[in-house]
Design an enzyme around this catalytic site. Structure first.
Site, mmCIF file in Angstrom:
data_model
loop_
_atom_site.group_PDB
_atom_site.id
_atom_site.type_symbol
_atom_site.label_atom_id
_atom_site.label_comp_id
_atom_site.label_asym_id
_atom_site.label_seq_id
_atom_site.Cartn_x
_atom_site.Cartn_y
_atom_site.Cartn_z
ATOM 1 N N ILE A 1 0.857 -1.190 0.000
ATOM 2 C CA ILE A 1 0.000 0.000 0.000
ATOM 3 C C ILE A 1 0.894 1.241 0.000
ATOM 4 O O ILE A 1 1.793 1.380 0.849
ATOM 5 C CB ILE A 1 -0.922 0.006 1.225
ATOM 6 C CG1 ILE A 1 -1.812 -1.258 1.226
ATOM 7 C CG2 ILE A 1 -1.792 1.267 1.252
ATOM 8 C CD1 ILE A 1 -2.676 -1.402 2.460
ATOM 9 N N GLU B 1 1.582 -3.963 5.675
ATOM 10 C CA GLU B 1 0.687 -3.498 4.614
ATOM 11 C C GLU B 1 1.052 -4.125 3.276
ATOM 12 O O GLU B 1 0.743 -3.589 2.215
ATOM 13 C CB GLU B 1 0.734 -1.962 4.501
ATOM 14 C CG GLU B 1 2.032 -1.386 4.013
ATOM 15 C CD GLU B 1 3.058 -1.130 5.124
ATOM 16 O OE1 GLU B 1 4.007 -0.388 4.854
ATOM 17 O OE2 GLU B 1 2.897 -1.654 6.257
ATOM 18 N N ARG C 1 -5.833 -5.259 -12.944
ATOM 19 C CA ARG C 1 -7.216 -5.257 -12.440
ATOM 20 C C ARG C 1 -7.229 -4.992 -10.936
ATOM 21 O O ARG C 1 -8.074 -4.247 -10.424
ATOM 22 C CB ARG C 1 -7.908 -6.583 -12.751
ATOM 23 C CG ARG C 1 -8.343 -6.737 -14.183
ATOM 24 C CD ARG C 1 -9.354 -7.875 -14.333
ATOM 25 N NE ARG C 1 -8.808 -9.163 -13.887
ATOM 26 C CZ ARG C 1 -8.108 -9.985 -14.658
ATOM 27 N NH1 ARG C 1 -7.862 -9.656 -15.922
ATOM 28 N NH2 ARG C 1 -7.667 -11.141 -14.200
#
Length: 434
Positions: free
Chosen positions: A289, A331, A351
């Site tokens: 992230i 994360e 995606r």
């Protein structure tokens, strides 16, 4: 043919035995747990329990009844020679009674016990045994005169007593059979050719009391069988409960408590299993992230945890059922794509990246409403490369994505240091970095 009949009956009884126990184990409404741990007789009002228990009891003990009948048939035929030896005039009556009538009745009863029957039919079979054996003994004993009458009659009563122990029927039918056998014995003793009526009466009383003892033993055996049934059901339920607990513990041990996806240890085990097949195409994605520390420091751990949960859910929703997602670090996530070539793996990574771009972290209730992104490193496994090596290359590609602007997918070079063999994939990568 006899062996086949025996095998069929054994197979049928074993199947019935297992089915009855399985039904009793699974249906706690029919057979509550508290009934398994208390001293109790078989519930008279519950037809469901009685039906299941009757099936179990027949399956567990019908072989004994059939074995007893077979032994009596063989012994009865052997007695034809014994009758003739004691009195040659008994040959024809013995052939007719023992070899014909009685053998036919006992064979029919043995066939009857080859399948589970209604309790009244099974109980009536013991009545038939008692009447057949006593009448046979009395008839042949009377034809043999005083010397044989009492002996044959006593032998018949003893034979019926052994049947009481072997036939798996309700106690009420046992009492009925004992009563009939005792009645026939006393009537025949009173009307037959006895040497000394007084001694005969005392002897008859002794043997009748003995058969009553057999009946009381039967009652104790029935109580013991019911306890054994409850014990087996309780054991099966305990095993099932333990199995469920172990399954839940294994599941909990394999899942990350925050996100609900696999943890790192479970992912390593599953990855090793997937990579056992060297011929299968496998791609690894390492995701991180972007700017998570800033988010966590500015808005707190609750918002940070919400971000991690939403990202994990978005990844899982985007993947196929055959793919693997796990929380690899704080994360950081690992995705394993099975049966994926370079282009399909890159498309899957994109995606995932785009779906995470659509997330709204925090929401209005937390006075925050912001987006988040992830950087992705993609590596294709080559040949029999160890999973750790492929993951390491994906991790290096992830850091490249971080250094070149974040929120992008970077493809790792091959283990030899070359570039991806797919021109289209390389072009996609160059466009994204640019």
């Amino acid at each position: 043919m006899r062996k086949l009949d025996h095998t069929d009956h054994r197979t049928r009884s074993q199947r019935t035995y297992k089915e009855a126990l399985q039904l009793a184990m699974s249906d706690r409404v029919m057979l509550p747990d508290h009934l398994l741990t208390t001293e109790s007789g078989l519930p008279s009002k519950s037809h469901a329990i009685r039906a299941v228990y009757d099936s179990y009891y027949w399956a567990a003990h019908s072989l004994k009844a059939r074995a007893w009948l077979k032994a009596v048939i063989v012994f009865n035929l052997m007695l034809i020679g014994f009758d003739t030896f004691l009195d040659p005039s008994l040959l024809v009556p013995s052939l007719v009674i023992r070899g014909g009538i009685v053998t036919a009745i006992l064979v029919a009863l043995r066939i009857l016990w080859g399948r589970e029957r209604n309790q009244s039919v099974q109980g009536a079979s013991l009545i038939a045994v008692a009447a057949t054996i006593l009448i046979e003994a009395g008839a042949l004993g009377a034809l043999g005169g005083e010397a044989l009458f009492e002996r044959y009659l006593t032998g018949g009563l003893f034979t019926v007593a052994t049947a009481i122990l072997f036939f798996p029927i309700a106690f009420s039918w046992t009492i009925a059979a004992v009563t009939l056998a005792t009645f026939l014995y006393i009537v025949m003793l009173a009307t037959g050719p006895v040497t000394d009526p007084v001694i005969a009466v005392f002897t008859g009383g002794f043997y009748c009391s003995a058969i009553m003892t057999f009946a009381s033993t039967r009652k104790a055996a029935l109580r013991s069988h019911w306890k054994s049934f409850k014990s087996k059901v309780r054991e099966l339920r305990n095993k099932e409960t333990l199995k469920q607990l172990n399954s839940e513990l294994r599941l909990a041990a394999n899942l990350d408590p925050l996100t609900g996806v696999r943890n790192r240890r479970a992912a390593q085990e599953e990855t090793d299993r997937i990579c056992e097949d060297d011929a299968q195409d496998v791609a690894f994605l390492m995701l991180d992230i972007d700017d998570f520390k800033t988010l966590n420091d500015k808005y707190g751990h609750a918002i940070g945890d919400d971000c991690i949960r939403q990202v994990a859910r978005s990844i899982a929703d985007t993947l196929r059922s055959c793919d693997l997602v796990s929380r690899y670090g704080g994360e950081e996530f690992l995705v394993v794509l099975t049966g994926a070539n370079a282009e399909s793996a890159f498309a899957a990574a994109e995606r995932i990246r785009k779906s995470i771009e659509q997330l709204r972290i925090g929401g209005a209730e937390n006075s925050i409403d912001r987006t988040t992104t992830v950087s992705i490193g993609l590596a294709l496994r080559h040949g029999n490369e160890a999973p750790e090596g492929t993951i390491g290359r994906a991790d290096e590609a992830l850091y490249t994505a971080k250094r070149t602007g974040k929120n992008r997918t970077v493809i790792a070079p091959t283990p030899e240091g070359g570039v991806s063999p797919s021109p289209r994939q390389s072009e996609l990568q160059r466009r994204k970095i640019a």
